[in-house]
Design a protein around this motif. Structure first.
Motif, PDB file in Angstrom:
ATOM      1  N   MET A   1       0.822  -1.173   0.000  1.00 19.32           N
ATOM      2  CA  MET A   1       0.000   0.000   0.000  1.00 19.32           C
ATOM      3  C   MET A   1       0.875   1.250   0.000  1.00 19.32           C
ATOM      4  N   LEU A   2       0.437   2.239  -0.698  1.00 16.70           N
ATOM      5  CA  LEU A   2       1.225   3.460  -0.823  1.00 16.70           C
ATOM      6  C   LEU A   2       1.320   4.237   0.489  1.00 16.70           C
ATOM      7  N   GLN A   3       0.318   4.107   1.353  1.00 19.27           N
ATOM      8  CA  GLN A   3       0.381   4.813   2.631  1.00 19.27           C
ATOM      9  C   GLN A   3       1.549   4.305   3.471  1.00 19.27           C
ATOM     10  N   PHE A   4       1.725   2.992   3.522  1.00 21.80           N
ATOM     11  CA  PHE A   4       2.841   2.440   4.284  1.00 21.80           C
ATOM     12  C   PHE A   4       4.172   2.737   3.609  1.00 21.80           C
ATOM     13  N   TYR A   5       4.172   2.870   2.299  1.00 22.14           N
ATOM     14  CA  TYR A   5       5.387   3.240   1.560  1.00 22.14           C
ATOM     15  C   TYR A   5       5.884   4.605   2.030  1.00 22.14           C
ATOM     16  N   PHE A   6       5.019   5.603   2.031  1.00 26.03           N
ATOM     17  CA  PHE A   6       5.424   6.948   2.432  1.00 26.03           C
ATOM     18  C   PHE A   6       5.680   7.028   3.937  1.00 26.03           C
ATOM     19  N   LEU A   7       4.888   6.314   4.725  1.00 27.57           N
ATOM     20  CA  LEU A   7       5.095   6.302   6.162  1.00 27.57           C
ATOM     21  C   LEU A   7       6.438   5.655   6.514  1.00 27.57           C
ATOM     22  N   SER A   8       6.794   4.614   5.810  1.00 25.91           N
ATOM     23  CA  SER A   8       8.077   3.956   6.030  1.00 25.91           C
ATOM     24  C   SER A   8       9.239   4.893   5.716  1.00 25.91           C
ATOM     25  N   ILE A   9       9.140   5.612   4.626  1.00 21.90           N
ATOM     26  CA  ILE A   9      10.203   6.562   4.258  1.00 21.90           C
ATOM     27  C   ILE A   9      10.321   7.651   5.320  1.00 21.90           C
ATOM     28  N   LEU A  10       9.208   8.241   5.703  1.00 20.77           N
ATOM     29  CA  LEU A  10       9.211   9.329   6.678  1.00 20.77           C
ATOM     30  C   LEU A  10       9.749   8.881   8.028  1.00 20.77           C
TER      31      LEU A  10
ATOM     32  N   THR B   1       4.913  -0.051  11.120  1.00 20.99           N
ATOM     33  CA  THR B   1       5.119   0.135   9.683  1.00 20.99           C
ATOM     34  C   THR B   1       6.087  -0.903   9.127  1.00 20.99           C
ATOM     35  N   GLY B   2       7.150  -1.214   9.878  1.00 20.27           N
ATOM     36  CA  GLY B   2       8.089  -2.243   9.435  1.00 20.27           C
ATOM     37  C   GLY B   2       7.425  -3.600   9.300  1.00 20.27           C
ATOM     38  N   LEU B   3       6.565  -3.927  10.252  1.00 22.72           N
ATOM     39  CA  LEU B   3       5.826  -5.190  10.183  1.00 22.72           C
ATOM     40  C   LEU B   3       4.865  -5.203   8.991  1.00 22.72           C
ATOM     41  N   MET B   4       4.178  -4.100   8.769  1.00 17.87           N
ATOM     42  CA  MET B   4       3.242  -4.032   7.632  1.00 17.87           C
ATOM     43  C   MET B   4       3.989  -4.043   6.290  1.00 17.87           C
ATOM     44  N   LYS B   5       5.203  -3.481   6.260  1.00 19.65           N
ATOM     45  CA  LYS B   5       5.991  -3.508   5.014  1.00 19.65           C
ATOM     46  C   LYS B   5       6.436  -4.927   4.685  1.00 19.65           C
ATOM     47  N   LEU B   6       6.657  -5.749   5.697  1.00 20.95           N
ATOM     48  CA  LEU B   6       6.988  -7.150   5.434  1.00 20.95           C
ATOM     49  C   LEU B   6       5.792  -7.885   4.838  1.00 20.95           C
ATOM     50  N   LEU B   7       4.611  -7.605   5.372  1.00 14.55           N
ATOM     51  CA  LEU B   7       3.415  -8.316   4.931  1.00 14.55           C
ATOM     52  C   LEU B   7       2.794  -7.725   3.668  1.00 14.55           C
ATOM     53  N   SER B   8       2.917  -6.424   3.487  1.00 13.61           N
ATOM     54  CA  SER B   8       2.257  -5.752   2.379  1.00 13.61           C
ATOM     55  C   SER B   8       3.233  -4.825   1.651  1.00 13.61           C
ATOM     56  N   PRO B   9       4.053  -5.346   0.743  1.00 12.92           N
ATOM     57  CA  PRO B   9       5.006  -4.494   0.030  1.00 12.92           C
ATOM     58  C   PRO B   9       4.297  -3.591  -0.979  1.00 12.92           C
ATOM     59  N   ILE B  10       5.078  -2.761  -1.660  1.00 17.04           N
ATOM     60  CA  ILE B  10       4.532  -1.875  -2.690  1.00 17.04           C
ATOM     61  C   ILE B  10       3.853  -2.719  -3.764  1.00 17.04           C
ATOM     62  N   GLN B  11       2.962  -2.161  -4.522  1.00 16.80           N
ATOM     63  CA  GLN B  11       2.117  -2.890  -5.474  1.00 16.80           C
ATOM     64  C   GLN B  11       2.926  -3.818  -6.380  1.00 16.80           C
ATOM     65  N   TYR B  12       2.405  -5.013  -6.583  1.00 18.20           N
ATOM     66  CA  TYR B  12       2.941  -6.022  -7.500  1.00 18.20           C
ATOM     67  C   TYR B  12       4.373  -6.422  -7.156  1.00 18.20           C
ATOM     68  N   ASP B  13       4.701  -6.445  -5.881  1.00 15.59           N
ATOM     69  CA  ASP B  13       6.022  -6.865  -5.462  1.00 15.59           C
ATOM     70  C   ASP B  13       5.890  -8.140  -4.632  1.00 15.59           C
TER      71      ASP B  13
ATOM     72  N   ILE C   1      10.208 -10.287   0.997  1.00 21.50           N
ATOM     73  CA  ILE C   1      11.493  -9.778   0.509  1.00 21.50           C
ATOM     74  C   ILE C   1      11.339  -8.578  -0.422  1.00 21.50           C
ATOM     75  N   GLY C   2      10.117  -8.203  -0.743  1.00 17.86           N
ATOM     76  CA  GLY C   2       9.905  -7.074  -1.652  1.00 17.86           C
ATOM     77  C   GLY C   2      10.414  -5.766  -1.079  1.00 17.86           C
ATOM     78  N   ASP C   3      10.120  -5.488   0.167  1.00 17.41           N
ATOM     79  CA  ASP C   3      10.571  -4.270   0.845  1.00 17.41           C
ATOM     80  C   ASP C   3      11.361  -4.631   2.096  1.00 17.41           C
ATOM     81  N   LEU C   4      12.272  -5.557   1.971  1.00 19.99           N
ATOM     82  CA  LEU C   4      12.961  -6.113   3.131  1.00 19.99           C
ATOM     83  C   LEU C   4      13.850  -5.089   3.838  1.00 19.99           C
ATOM     84  N   ILE C   5      14.649  -4.341   3.105  1.00 19.43           N
ATOM     85  CA  ILE C   5      15.599  -3.417   3.730  1.00 19.43           C
ATOM     86  C   ILE C   5      14.893  -2.293   4.493  1.00 19.43           C
ATOM     87  N   PRO C   6      13.896  -1.599   3.905  1.00 24.27           N
ATOM     88  CA  PRO C   6      13.210  -0.574   4.698  1.00 24.27           C
ATOM     89  C   PRO C   6      12.434  -1.154   5.885  1.00 24.27           C
ATOM     90  N   ALA C   7      11.921  -2.368   5.723  1.00 19.20           N
ATOM     91  CA  ALA C   7      11.203  -2.995   6.832  1.00 19.20           C
ATOM     92  C   ALA C   7      12.157  -3.339   7.972  1.00 19.20           C
TER      93      ALA C   7
END
Length: 187
Positions: free
Chosen positions: A1-10, A105-117, A121-127
């Motif tokens: 989800m894009l919300q977690f994408y931007f929240l993770s970056i911030l 957010t790190g936990l959600m990035k593991l479960l729900s990476p950016i679209q079509y990833d 392991i899709g967003d492993l490093i930021p998570a």
């Protein structure tokens, strides 16, 4: 989800700035904008330099020819830089909120990476950066509030005390790379 994408970056950027600019030593938090090699930096809180750098014309002598006058000017300039640069990062409530949100957010990035990833392991490093930041910030908050001494394994203790700036740099790099390359595997 894009919300977690931007929240993770911030949150990774904010946590990285906290680790780089805020030092924790023996239960006392202070802004550390100057290197520890700086001869004009005082140990203790950020306000200790500014209290000694104040000049009272009635009681203090101004020695323009000596080195003492130059070192006071340098210490005063250093103190004013410490007071201006990001003072809100030392706030314990901010650190607690960033720690909790980074973990979620790190936990959600593991479960729900950016679209079509790929999941996990899709967003492993930021998570992982968010989860590590969360662990350290929540441990800081716990040790600040608790009277019980928490003993950590030696490897974790060395990272906790000596590797904070490196963890901060890792969080910021993970956030920047995740922002630039959103759909790259592991980023």
């Amino acid at each position: 989800m894009l919300q977690f994408y931007f929240l993770s970056i911030l949150l990774n950027v904010i946590a990285g700035l906290i680790f780089i600019y805020v030092t924790v030593s023996s239960g006392e938090t202070s802004l550390a904008l100057a290197d520890s090699d700086d001869p004009f930096a005082e140990s203790g809180s950020a306000g200790s330099v500014s209290e000694k750098a104040d000049f009272n014309p009635e009681t203090d002598d101004l020695d323009l020819d000596g080195v003492a006058g130059l070192s006071e000017k340098k210490a005063s300039k250093n103190a004013s830089l410490k007071n201006l640069a990001l003072p809100f990062l030392g706030d314990k409530t901010l650190q607690l909120v960033v720690g909790i949100l980074s973990g979620l957010t790190g936990l959600m990035k593991l479960l729900s990476p950016i679209q079509y990833d790929v999941a996990v392991i899709g967003d492993l490093i930021p998570a992982l950066a968010g989860l590590a930041a969360s662990a350290v910030l929540l441990l800081d908050w716990y040790q600040d509030r608790s009277e019980v001494e928490l003993s950590l394994p030696e490897a974790i203790q060395s990272v906790y005390t000596g590797g904070r700036k490196y963890l901060g740099i890792f969080c910021i790099i993970a956030a920047v790379l995740h922002f630039i390359f959103p759909r790259v595997l592991f980023l």
